[in-house]
Scaffold this motif. Structure first.
Motif, PDB file in Angstrom:
ATOM      1  N   LEU A   6       4.348   4.561  -6.660  1.00 17.74           N
ATOM      2  CA  LEU A   6       4.482   5.953  -6.262  1.00 17.74           C
ATOM      3  C   LEU A   6       4.153   6.003  -4.781  1.00 17.74           C
ATOM      4  CD1 LEU A   6       4.682   9.042  -6.908  1.00 17.74           C
ATOM      5  CD2 LEU A   6       2.194   8.950  -7.279  1.00 17.74           C
ATOM      6  N   ASP A  24       1.764   3.285  -0.888  1.00 20.53           N
ATOM      7  CA  ASP A  24       2.385   3.050  -2.189  1.00 20.53           C
ATOM      8  C   ASP A  24       1.276   2.665  -3.151  1.00 20.53           C
ATOM      9  OD1 ASP A  24       4.986   3.498  -1.285  1.00 20.53           O
ATOM     10  OD2 ASP A  24       5.400   1.374  -0.944  1.00 20.53           O
ATOM     11  N   ASP A  26       0.381   1.830  -7.516  1.00 22.42           N
ATOM     12  CA  ASP A  26       0.794   1.688  -8.912  1.00 22.42           C
ATOM     13  C   ASP A  26      -0.300   2.214  -9.841  1.00 22.42           C
ATOM     14  OD1 ASP A  26      -1.179  -0.249  -8.835  1.00 22.42           O
ATOM     15  OD2 ASP A  26       0.136  -1.917  -9.356  1.00 22.42           O
ATOM     16  N   ALA A  66       7.051  10.715  -2.581  1.00 22.35           N
ATOM     17  CA  ALA A  66       7.359  11.571  -3.734  1.00 22.35           C
ATOM     18  C   ALA A  66       6.420  12.756  -3.826  1.00 22.35           C
ATOM     19  CB  ALA A  66       7.270  10.752  -5.020  1.00 22.35           C
TER      20      ALA A  66
END
Length: 174
Positions: A6, A24, A26, A66
């Motif tokens: 993500l 980033d 996980d 995101a």
């Protein structure tokens, strides 16, 4: 990272300097992608808000996060400072929403607690822990570190919420 990561952009809003940090995650580990500070020009405040919006819009377009994690407003020294901080937050949030990002807001004490372990941590402690947690080779500027800390807070809290039963998640959001 094992699962699809993500990408989170963290924001430390300010009327003179707005920090940003992209990572980033996980849910177990996080990797630094990009970070820095938007240094705002002197002059008319509405123009400075436009700079925040345009710069963050370009960063979001380039790095495609995101979700945005942003510091909630806190009690400022005076009303004028609080209003300017709120407007800077608004410009940052509008840039995120304009690009379709979900926005999560976190209290500064919660961010510090998630990264340092103490809600009353000082800026140097946040900088140090962010540097260690993301294996950075240089000490980030204070506003940059605060933004990365907001993103790390979201990575930790989001991964914890993802492991909770669905019914519990719904009840907690009310």
């Amino acid at each position: 990272m094992s699962a699809a990561p993500l990408r989170i952009i963290g924001i430390d809003p300010g009327s003179q300097i707005t920090g940003f940090g992209i990572l980033d995650t996980d849910g177990r580990s996080s990797v630094h992608v990009h970070s820095g500070c938007i240094r705002l020009p002197t002059g008319d405040f509405p123009q400075r808000l436009g700079v925040i919006f345009r710069e963050l819009d370009a960063i979001i377009a380039t790095h495609q996060p995101a979700v945005m994690a942003i510091e909630q407003a806190f009690l400022a020294r005076n009303a004028a400072v609080a209003l300017k901080l709120g407007q800077a937050r608004g410009a940052a949030i509008c840039a995120a929403v304009n690009r379709g990002l979900d926005v999560s807001e976190y209290a500064p004490r919660l961010i510090k607690q998630a990264v340092v372990g103490s809600g009353s941590a000082v800026k140097e402690q946040v900088q140090h822990m962010v540097m260690i947690m993301l294996a950075l080779t240089r000490r980030p500027a204070a506003d940059e570190a605060d933004a990365l800390a907001a993103a790390l807070c979201h990575a930790h809290i989001g991964s914890s919420l993802g492991r909770l039963p669905q019914g519990f998640q719904r009840r907690r959001r009310r």
